[in-house]
Write an enzyme that holds these catalytic residues in place. Structure first.
Site, PDB file in Angstrom:
ATOM      1  CB  THR A   1       7.925   2.335   5.054  1.00 38.39           C
ATOM      2  OG1 THR A   1       6.641   2.332   5.666  1.00 38.39           O
ATOM      3  CG2 THR A   1       8.339   3.778   4.801  1.00 38.39           C
TER       4      THR A   1
ATOM      5  CB  ALA B   1       6.562   5.676  -1.312  1.00 38.21           C
TER       6      ALA B   1
ATOM      7  CG  PHE C   1      -0.344   0.422   2.513  1.00 37.09           C
ATOM      8  CD1 PHE C   1      -0.477   1.720   2.977  1.00 37.09           C
ATOM      9  CD2 PHE C   1       0.356  -0.485   3.300  1.00 37.09           C
ATOM     10  CE1 PHE C   1       0.070   2.108   4.192  1.00 37.09           C
ATOM     11  CE2 PHE C   1       0.905  -0.107   4.513  1.00 37.09           C
ATOM     12  CZ  PHE C   1       0.762   1.198   4.964  1.00 37.09           C
ATOM     13  CE  LYS C   2       3.833   1.280   5.387  1.00 39.03           C
ATOM     14  NZ  LYS C   2       4.754   0.889   6.449  1.00 39.03           N
ATOM     15  CG  ASP C   3       4.166   0.529  -4.337  1.00 34.06           C
ATOM     16  OD1 ASP C   3       5.365   0.832  -4.207  1.00 34.06           O
ATOM     17  OD2 ASP C   3       3.785  -0.635  -4.569  1.00 34.06           O
TER      18      ASP C   3
END
Length: 434
Positions: free
Chosen positions: A140, A111, A106-108
């Site tokens: 992350t 970021a 999900f951190k794509d």
């Protein structure tokens, strides 16, 4: 829009300053001075909109005063070049699959958005190279490293706890080279996070370097995560479901949950949130007792949630005026052991032929426990199950396929710098490797 510090003793700053600085000089986290409320007509018609249209609408509300619309629209489209589908798992229960980006987590979203926004500010100001510091408990680091890989004018230092991330996660940020430097810390995620915060408070270091953070303490990291909450609701709306919607969020550093709360404050008509915790449940304890007692984190199979002192707790407090009553009205919390998470992975695969990762399994359990029969429940599936191959395979007693893009990371050579959890050693390494 200007941004203020949660500690209330630092000057307000512009978006550019908030993004480039990351952390306020009084050690507080930056917050927007106001939270825009989107018009009712947007929510009436949201089922007709795609991900890019929805994200652009939300992004313009927050960042439209500070970045030209054409550039902001370009950043959004470039960030979200993958889908975020809502998948039915059981009657009344849906998974929001946040793992279809380049690092399968999900951190794509946050970021990639931050990398593009920071690159815009650096190029616009023609300033010196920015050093990005990021502490990671797993996903992350991979998302930030790959989001910033090759970006001109930016050098990234990823701090991660040695032996406490999965092999695939580690490969995603230790094999890249170029402008990405991996620092392997002999400690926990909390130790890594403490080193990053100490760096921002070190006057000498800040005089020598242009530092910023890519953790969810940075407004450009956590605010874009609100995009997919709107898109999740839109996908339900297309099915004629628009009331009694609840969301279950795997909760570690609380950035993901905070982004959802911002979406609600912007008018997203969701009923309430559930914070899913593993054994590191300081936030759940706060919800139940009103007392916040940070403590050292313990290692679990849902490692991205192994956080004993969640940074974004400050933002949640600030958002609700430090009212425990108001916070606990919107959020409930549940805790689950490794054994319960493993059992959920096995049970859901057997019963619904749906494969969960440990974090999604924790959110699924919390949703099952906290959902009423009349409610439509969405849980966030935050990482591809293959990122936790050994754990998942031991649960379902079956080998799982690793996506081609994910497997490619495992073929590269690891490059990392082992360090003790000591600030002096970290500071020296930061200077020498810059």
């Amino acid at each position: 829009m200007n941004y203020y510090s949660t500690n209330q003793s630092a000057p307000v700053v512009s978006l550019r300053e908030a993004v480039v600085k990351g952390l306020a000089p009084d050690k507080g986290l930056y917050m927007p001075e106001s939270i825009p409320h989107l018009p009712e007509v947007f929510f009436d018609e949201i089922g007709r909109f795609g991900l890019i249209t929805i994200a652009r609408t939300v992004a313009r509300a927050f960042f439209g005063e500070d970045i030209p619309q054409t550039k902001l629209d370009e950043i959004v489209a470039d960030t979200l070049n993958f889908d975020i589908p809502l998948v039915k798992v059981e009657d009344g229960i849906y998974a929001l699959e946040l793992f279809h980006g380049p690092t399968f987590a999900f951190k794509d979203v946050g970021a990639r958005f931050m990398a593009r926004m920071l690159s815009y500010f650096v190029q616009e100001q023609r300033q010196e190279e920015v050093k990005v510091l990021v502490a990671t408990s797993g996903d992350t680091g991979s998302a930030v490293a790959n989001g910033f890989l090759g970006v001109k004018g930016i050098r990234v230092f990823v701090l991660y706890p040695s032996g406490k991330v999965s092999d695939i996660q580690e490969a995603q940020f230790t094999t890249l080279g170029k402008n990405i430097v991996a620092l392997e810390i002999d400690g926990t995620f909390d130790d890594c996070q403490a080193l990053v915060k100490s760096a921002f408070m070190d006057e000498e270091l800040n005089l020598q370097m242009n530092l910023t953070s890519a953790n969810s303490i940075n407004v450009a990291r956590f605010l874009p995560q609100s995009f997919y909450y709107f898109y999740a609701y839109a996908q339900l709306a297309r099915q004629g479901i628009s009331t009694d919607v609840i969301l279950s969020v795997p909760s570690g550093n609380l950035g993901n949950l905070t982004a959802g709360l911002f979406a609600k404050r912007m008018g997203l008509p969701v009923k309430r949130f559930i914070a899913a915790n593993n054994r590191n449940d300081v936030f759940r304890e706060y919800l139940q007792s009103g007392k916040y007692t940070p403590r050292p984190s313990v290692q679990t199979i849902a490692n991205a949630m192994d956080v004993g002192s969640p940074s974004n707790f400050e933002r949640i407090l600030n958002l609700y005026g430090h009212s425990h009553e108001a916070i606990s009205k919107d959020i409930s919390g549940y805790r689950f052991s490794d054994e319960e998470i493993q059992s959920a992975i096995k049970g859901v695969y057997k019963g619904s032929n749906y494969l969960l990762d440990p974090h999604g399994a924790c959110a699924y359990l919390a949703l099952k426990k906290g959902r009423k029969a009349s409610e439509a429940g969405i849980f966030l599936a935050t990482a591809h199950p293959a990122k936790f191959k050994e754990t998942v395979e031991s649960c379902i007693a079956k080998e799982i396929e690793i996506p081609k893009g994910l497997g490619a990371f495992m073929k590269q050579k690891k490059q990392s710098y082992p360090l003790p959890r000591n600030f002096a050693a970290f500071k020296k390494a930061l200077i020498n490797l810059s």
